[in-house]
Design a protein around this motif. Structure first.
Motif, PDB file in Angstrom:
ATOM      1  N   ALA A 109       0.922  -1.128   0.160  1.00 25.70           N
ATOM      2  CA  ALA A 109       0.067  -0.036   0.013  1.00 25.70           C
ATOM      3  C   ALA A 109       0.895   1.070  -0.026  1.00 25.70           C
ATOM      4  O   ALA A 109       1.878   1.362   0.761  1.00 25.70           O
ATOM      5  N   HIS A 110       0.840   2.062  -1.053  1.00 29.36           N
ATOM      6  CA  HIS A 110       1.297   3.242  -1.138  1.00 29.36           C
ATOM      7  C   HIS A 110       0.624   4.686  -0.805  1.00 29.36           C
ATOM      8  O   HIS A 110      -0.819   4.653  -1.147  1.00 29.36           O
ATOM      9  N   LEU A 111       0.875   5.463   0.198  1.00 24.55           N
ATOM     10  CA  LEU A 111       0.098   6.640   0.296  1.00 24.55           C
ATOM     11  C   LEU A 111       0.975   7.782  -0.092  1.00 24.55           C
ATOM     12  O   LEU A 111       2.234   8.157   0.248  1.00 24.55           O
ATOM     13  N   GLY A 112       0.480   8.426  -1.245  1.00 20.77           N
ATOM     14  CA  GLY A 112       1.062   9.448  -1.890  1.00 20.77           C
ATOM     15  C   GLY A 112       1.166  10.781  -0.792  1.00 20.77           C
ATOM     16  O   GLY A 112       0.242  11.241  -0.097  1.00 20.77           O
ATOM     17  N   LEU A 113       2.539  11.221  -0.716  1.00 20.42           N
ATOM     18  CA  LEU A 113       2.763  12.488   0.041  1.00 20.42           C
ATOM     19  C   LEU A 113       3.316  13.643  -0.699  1.00 20.42           C
ATOM     20  O   LEU A 113       2.877  14.609  -0.773  1.00 20.42           O
ATOM     21  N   VAL A 114       4.358  13.458  -1.585  1.00 20.91           N
ATOM     22  CA  VAL A 114       4.924  14.568  -2.437  1.00 20.91           C
ATOM     23  C   VAL A 114       5.002  13.695  -3.869  1.00 20.91           C
ATOM     24  O   VAL A 114       5.708  13.122  -3.911  1.00 20.91           O
ATOM     25  N   VAL A 115       4.350  14.502  -4.605  1.00 17.12           N
ATOM     26  CA  VAL A 115       4.289  14.073  -6.161  1.00 17.12           C
ATOM     27  C   VAL A 115       4.587  15.008  -7.013  1.00 17.12           C
ATOM     28  O   VAL A 115       4.071  16.140  -7.098  1.00 17.12           O
ATOM     29  N   PRO A 116       5.653  14.494  -7.837  1.00 18.70           N
ATOM     30  CA  PRO A 116       5.992  15.569  -9.009  1.00 18.70           C
ATOM     31  C   PRO A 116       4.725  16.280  -9.658  1.00 18.70           C
ATOM     32  O   PRO A 116       3.719  15.651  -9.808  1.00 18.70           O
ATOM     33  N   GLU A 117       4.933  17.548 -10.005  1.00 19.07           N
ATOM     34  CA  GLU A 117       4.076  18.266 -10.610  1.00 19.07           C
ATOM     35  C   GLU A 117       3.703  17.392 -12.032  1.00 19.07           C
ATOM     36  O   GLU A 117       2.567  17.585 -12.370  1.00 19.07           O
ATOM     37  N   ASP A 118       4.781  17.035 -12.770  1.00 18.53           N
ATOM     38  CA  ASP A 118       4.561  16.402 -13.722  1.00 18.53           C
ATOM     39  C   ASP A 118       4.352  14.658 -13.633  1.00 18.53           C
ATOM     40  O   ASP A 118       5.171  13.848 -13.760  1.00 18.53           O
ATOM     41  N   SER A 119       3.097  14.574 -12.952  1.00 20.81           N
ATOM     42  CA  SER A 119       2.972  13.262 -12.640  1.00 20.81           C
ATOM     43  C   SER A 119       2.818  12.202 -13.299  1.00 20.81           C
ATOM     44  O   SER A 119       2.927  10.931 -13.072  1.00 20.81           O
ATOM     45  N   GLU A 120       2.333  12.576 -14.522  1.00 26.89           N
ATOM     46  CA  GLU A 120       2.325  11.451 -15.850  1.00 26.89           C
ATOM     47  C   GLU A 120       3.623  10.819 -16.045  1.00 26.89           C
ATOM     48  O   GLU A 120       3.630   9.683 -16.463  1.00 26.89           O
ATOM     49  N   ASN A 121       4.917  11.559 -15.532  1.00 26.71           N
ATOM     50  CA  ASN A 121       6.081  10.950 -15.893  1.00 26.71           C
ATOM     51  C   ASN A 121       6.722  10.306 -14.724  1.00 26.71           C
ATOM     52  O   ASN A 121       7.884  10.260 -14.506  1.00 26.71           O
ATOM     53  N   CYS A 122       5.782  10.175 -13.648  1.00 15.82           N
ATOM     54  CA  CYS A 122       6.251   9.329 -12.414  1.00 15.82           C
ATOM     55  C   CYS A 122       5.347   8.325 -12.192  1.00 15.82           C
ATOM     56  O   CYS A 122       4.268   8.435 -11.829  1.00 15.82           O
ATOM     57  N   THR A 123       5.726   7.140 -12.684  1.00 18.89           N
ATOM     58  CA  THR A 123       4.898   6.222 -12.909  1.00 18.89           C
ATOM     59  C   THR A 123       5.387   4.799 -12.105  1.00 18.89           C
ATOM     60  O   THR A 123       6.423   4.378 -12.119  1.00 18.89           O
ATOM     61  N   ILE A 124       4.428   3.967 -11.613  1.00 22.19           N
ATOM     62  CA  ILE A 124       4.481   2.478 -11.401  1.00 22.19           C
ATOM     63  C   ILE A 124       3.656   1.598 -12.184  1.00 22.19           C
ATOM     64  O   ILE A 124       2.483   1.981 -12.466  1.00 22.19           O
TER      65      ILE A 124
END
Length: 215
Positions: free
Chosen positions: A112-127
């Motif tokens: 389980a992952h809880l998002g805390l700090v997500v890059p503004e360009d979230s589409e390029n931060c991927t699992i």
């Protein structure tokens, strides 16, 4: 993918995500003193080739890390409400980080992952879990079966910080007995003993970094 709504504890914790984020950011100020996961876990050296994946453990395979818990008391107070919690840590991916395709070793727990700090360009931060691309969102859970193949990229110029929890899966007997026995073996295995030793040595580095901040 697993639906967070299936778990009573998930919405309660996510309601307090900003408290958790505040503690994570305070710890992140000394990011160079946070151990790269491949340095403390031999099992992760095959999937993390550099130091851009760092992990600040509160609980690892059932073992508490008291010094780290003292730095994130509110977070630990919240995650301790999760039944069958196996591990809990802040997982930090630096810009450009890549975790190669892999899968967990047991169906005994899920991730389980809880998002805390997500890059503004979230589409390029991927699992990518199997063939599905997922993107973290601040304050929201992403849950999946750890035995599914997954791969991670942070192709942005900003860090990604999540709270990562490994949670025991509800199983019927005899599968529940097998899972419990396996996790008990892992908890007392040489590789976990080595990881705990490494964590103690990194705590010295973190204390020095904190002292330097106060100067």
């Amino acid at each position: 993918m697993l639906d967070p709504a299936l778990f009573d504890w998930a919405p309660e914790i996510s309601r307090h995500w900003s408290d958790i984020r505040e503690e994570a950011l305070a710890i992140y100020r000394d990011v160079e003193a946070i151990p790269p996961l491949r340095r403390i876990s031999p099992d992760h050296r095959r999937i993390a080739s550099d130091d851009r994946w760092r992990s600040f453990f509160l609980l690892g395979y059932g073992h508490e890390v008291p010094a780290n818990i003292a730095r994130a008391r509110r977070t630990y107070e919240l995650v301790k409400r999760i039944p069958k919690l196996n591990s809990a840590f802040f997982s930090i991916l630096a810009p450009g980080a890549h975790i190669v395709r892999h899968r967990g070793v047991t169906k005994g727990f899920f991730t389980a992952h809880l998002g805390l700090v997500v890059p503004e360009d979230s589409e390029n931060c991927t699992i990518q879990v199997n063939d599905q691309d997922l993107h973290w969102k601040a304050g929201e859970w992403t849950m999946f079966d750890d035995t599914c193949e997954h791969e991670v990229w942070n192709n942005t110029d900003q860090p990604r910080i999540i709270l990562l929890c490994q949670v025991g899966r509800p199983l019927r007997w005899p599968a529940s007995w097998v899972a419990t026995a396996f996790m008990l073996y892992i908890k007392h295995s040489p590789f976990v003993r080595e990881a705990r030793h490494e964590l103690r040595s990194w705590d010295d580095a973190f204390r020095v970094a904190e002292d330097n901040e106060r100067v």
